[in-house]
Design a protein around this motif. Sequence first.
Motif, PDB file in Angstrom:
ATOM      1  N   ILE A   1       0.732  -1.130   0.077  1.00  0.00           N
ATOM      2  CA  ILE A   1       0.030  -0.019  -0.023  1.00  0.00           C
ATOM      3  C   ILE A   1       0.969   1.220  -0.154  1.00  0.00           C
ATOM      4  CG2 ILE A   1      -1.635   1.492   1.576  1.00  0.00           C
ATOM      5  CD1 ILE A   1      -2.735  -1.242   2.489  1.00  0.00           C
ATOM      6  N   LEU A   2       1.881   1.189   0.729  1.00  0.00           N
ATOM      7  CA  LEU A   2       2.711   2.380   0.867  1.00  0.00           C
ATOM      8  C   LEU A   2       3.503   2.619  -0.307  1.00  0.00           C
ATOM      9  CD1 LEU A   2       4.168   4.549   2.569  1.00  0.00           C
ATOM     10  CD2 LEU A   2       6.053   2.713   3.137  1.00  0.00           C
ATOM     11  N   GLY A   3       4.192   1.547  -1.013  1.00  0.00           N
ATOM     12  CA  GLY A   3       5.010   1.805  -2.231  1.00  0.00           C
ATOM     13  C   GLY A   3       5.585   0.813  -3.056  1.00  0.00           C
ATOM     14  N   GLY A   4       4.474  -0.419  -2.859  1.00  0.00           N
ATOM     15  CA  GLY A   4       4.998  -1.772  -3.679  1.00  0.00           C
ATOM     16  C   GLY A   4       4.463  -1.930  -4.940  1.00  0.00           C
TER      17      GLY A   4
ATOM     18  N   SER B   1       0.347   2.499  -5.595  1.00  0.00           N
ATOM     19  CA  SER B   1       0.784   2.742  -4.332  1.00  0.00           C
ATOM     20  C   SER B   1       0.683   4.203  -3.894  1.00  0.00           C
ATOM     21  CB  SER B   1       2.077   2.398  -4.013  1.00  0.00           C
ATOM     22  OG  SER B   1       3.167   3.184  -4.675  1.00  0.00           O
ATOM     23  N   ARG B   2       0.463   4.476  -2.453  1.00  0.00           N
ATOM     24  CA  ARG B   2       0.310   6.023  -2.053  1.00  0.00           C
ATOM     25  C   ARG B   2       1.788   6.805  -2.544  1.00  0.00           C
ATOM     26  NH1 ARG B   2      -3.134   6.185   3.302  1.00  0.00           N
ATOM     27  NH2 ARG B   2      -4.804   5.156   2.559  1.00  0.00           N
ATOM     28  N   LEU B   3       2.935   6.142  -2.576  1.00  0.00           N
ATOM     29  CA  LEU B   3       4.047   6.880  -2.784  1.00  0.00           C
ATOM     30  C   LEU B   3       3.944   7.098  -4.557  1.00  0.00           C
ATOM     31  CD1 LEU B   3       6.683   5.143  -0.659  1.00  0.00           C
ATOM     32  CD2 LEU B   3       5.760   7.445  -0.458  1.00  0.00           C
ATOM     33  N   MET B   4       3.557   6.347  -5.244  1.00  0.00           N
ATOM     34  CA  MET B   4       3.352   6.729  -6.573  1.00  0.00           C
ATOM     35  C   MET B   4       2.333   7.533  -7.001  1.00  0.00           C
ATOM     36  SD  MET B   4       5.602   4.888  -8.502  1.00  0.00           S
ATOM     37  CE  MET B   4       4.928   4.484 -10.158  1.00  0.00           C
TER      38      MET B   4
ATOM     39  N   ILE C   1       8.630   5.639  -7.936  1.00  0.00           N
ATOM     40  CA  ILE C   1       9.126   5.180  -6.489  1.00  0.00           C
ATOM     41  C   ILE C   1       8.944   3.902  -6.021  1.00  0.00           C
ATOM     42  CG2 ILE C   1       7.532   6.410  -5.433  1.00  0.00           C
ATOM     43  CD1 ILE C   1       9.310   7.206  -3.220  1.00  0.00           C
ATOM     44  N   TYR C   2       9.804   3.027  -5.436  1.00  0.00           N
ATOM     45  CA  TYR C   2       9.444   1.860  -4.862  1.00  0.00           C
ATOM     46  C   TYR C   2       9.657   1.632  -3.396  1.00  0.00           C
ATOM     47  CZ  TYR C   2      14.541   1.177  -4.939  1.00  0.00           C
ATOM     48  OH  TYR C   2      16.011   1.197  -4.919  1.00  0.00           O
TER      49      TYR C   2
ATOM     50  N   TYR D   1       8.065  10.467   4.462  1.00  0.00           N
ATOM     51  CA  TYR D   1       7.722  10.451   5.930  1.00  0.00           C
ATOM     52  C   TYR D   1       5.968  10.671   6.088  1.00  0.00           C
ATOM     53  CZ  TYR D   1      12.413  10.098   7.516  1.00  0.00           C
ATOM     54  OH  TYR D   1      13.647   9.533   7.847  1.00  0.00           O
ATOM     55  N   LYS D   2       5.653  11.575   5.321  1.00  0.00           N
ATOM     56  CA  LYS D   2       4.200  12.062   5.460  1.00  0.00           C
ATOM     57  C   LYS D   2       3.570  10.885   5.234  1.00  0.00           C
ATOM     58  CE  LYS D   2       1.008  14.898   3.002  1.00  0.00           C
ATOM     59  NZ  LYS D   2       0.659  16.106   2.058  1.00  0.00           N
ATOM     60  N   GLU D   3       3.771  10.101   4.020  1.00  0.00           N
ATOM     61  CA  GLU D   3       2.850   8.913   3.926  1.00  0.00           C
ATOM     62  C   GLU D   3       2.757   8.024   4.963  1.00  0.00           C
ATOM     63  OE1 GLU D   3       0.704   8.959   1.652  1.00  0.00           O
ATOM     64  OE2 GLU D   3       0.957  10.565   0.358  1.00  0.00           O
ATOM     65  N   MET D   4       4.109   7.900   5.425  1.00  0.00           N
ATOM     66  CA  MET D   4       4.013   6.754   6.510  1.00  0.00           C
ATOM     67  C   MET D   4       3.302   7.323   7.790  1.00  0.00           C
ATOM     68  SD  MET D   4       8.090   5.681   6.884  1.00  0.00           S
ATOM     69  CE  MET D   4       8.911   5.067   5.579  1.00  0.00           C
ATOM     70  N   GLU D   5       3.297   8.593   7.918  1.00  0.00           N
ATOM     71  CA  GLU D   5       2.535   9.062   9.063  1.00  0.00           C
ATOM     72  C   GLU D   5       0.969   9.096   8.907  1.00  0.00           C
ATOM     73  OE1 GLU D   5       2.131  10.421  12.861  1.00  0.00           O
ATOM     74  OE2 GLU D   5       3.991   9.920  11.800  1.00  0.00           O
ATOM     75  N   GLU D   6       0.455   8.861   7.549  1.00  0.00           N
ATOM     76  CA  GLU D   6      -0.467   8.903   7.159  1.00  0.00           C
ATOM     77  C   GLU D   6      -1.151   7.549   7.617  1.00  0.00           C
ATOM     78  OE1 GLU D   6      -4.693   9.776   5.702  1.00  0.00           O
ATOM     79  OE2 GLU D   6      -3.077  11.099   6.326  1.00  0.00           O
TER      80      GLU D   6
END
Length: 419
Positions: free
Chosen positions: A276-279, A283-286, A299-300, A331-336
């Motif tokens: 979910i984060l970036g896989g 993903s959210r990072l993408m 980004i991965y 860091y913002k996406e991790m915090e979310e």
Amino acid sequence: MLNRQLAPESFMLKDLSLTKPAIKDLSNGVSVHIIQDDTNPVLKIDLLFEAGRVNDEKPGQSLICAKVMVEGTKSYPGSELQELLDHYGAHLDVTVDYDYTTVTLLCLKEHINPLLPVLKSAITEPLFEAQDFEKIKLQQLQKIRVNNQKNALIATKSLRKKLLNGTPYSQTLEEEHLTEISKKDIENYFDQFLTLKPAIIVAGDFDEDIFNYFEEHFGMLEFSKFADEYDNTLSPIIEEDLIKREGSVQASIRMGSVSIPRNHPDYFDLSITNEILGGYFGSRLMKNLREDKGFTYGIYSVLINYRHLDYHIIGADVKIDHVEDTVQEVYKEMEELKTNLVPEEEIKTIKNYMLGKIASSLDTVFHQSENYKVKLSEGADYLDYFEAYVNSIRNITAERILEISKKYFSEKYCVVKVA
């Protein structure tokens, strides 16, 4: 008529159709793991040795040894080896990673009897000719010189040195390492580690006659036992590091933290949360850094597992003006993820994606043998692992994702920026 304005109906994958491997022992105790499939008359044979780059006394020993092994043997010297393989349309290769060395033969079933002596010769009597040794060394030196001009590889190597500090997993191959390696060094490596008792994994159209061929060629060989002497202490250096390179028009970022092994009770749920984060592409990072802000093409975020340690890495090549912004957005996406529940629609999407991804990674007998090899090296049951993984994907909840995020995305990350 087909209405192309309507997307195909999606459904949740129900079951995986995995072939249960059969295991038979040769006279000398070597186990042959058989994944049978008579769809095509092809065989893939992997000899898995429990030694790799972590066993190098000098960085590069195992790599050069692996490359030179298939340049010629006492029974098949020089170009004779390659000519024989070409004649039968076969492929012989040796690959080495940090923990294991794999000798692979791929061929038609009808040619297995004349080719098994070639495989046996490669693991028992490599020539290690001086000219082959020098040729392979030069090839690897040129490869290192090219790679050392790439920001992405500089960032990855720097992160490994810091995050995996204190262990052989932090070693990265450099020019000076190769210049120090002698032919005697790779011969010593072979004598010490490529004489260990391997596991044999065979995928394809296997039958009793072929097993008898294995017994004839490999059943009488004597192998040594592995003594695991790994006693290194991981001492990660968690810091931010900026490496300036003149003329860079694009920056590379790597962020990493120590993680958990695949046999940890939280591993499957962490793997799902990481997707979910970036896989994956959705993903959210993408969505944040590619689609919304245009900082990067991609980004991965991936979990990396070795025999003795595990880590989480996030990487991207970004516009040089947005290096700091990118790190903050990660860091913002991790915090979310640590703060708010993931919407059910997003969870449904990731479940469908991951179940499809697992199915596609197991859709051929050779893909299954690759996955089986990994599970065998980890001491995990192949069928149980994927059954448990699929079960975790089907049953994960937003609350569990929140819990996992708080537990594993709260660490301070080692950050390397090359610009």
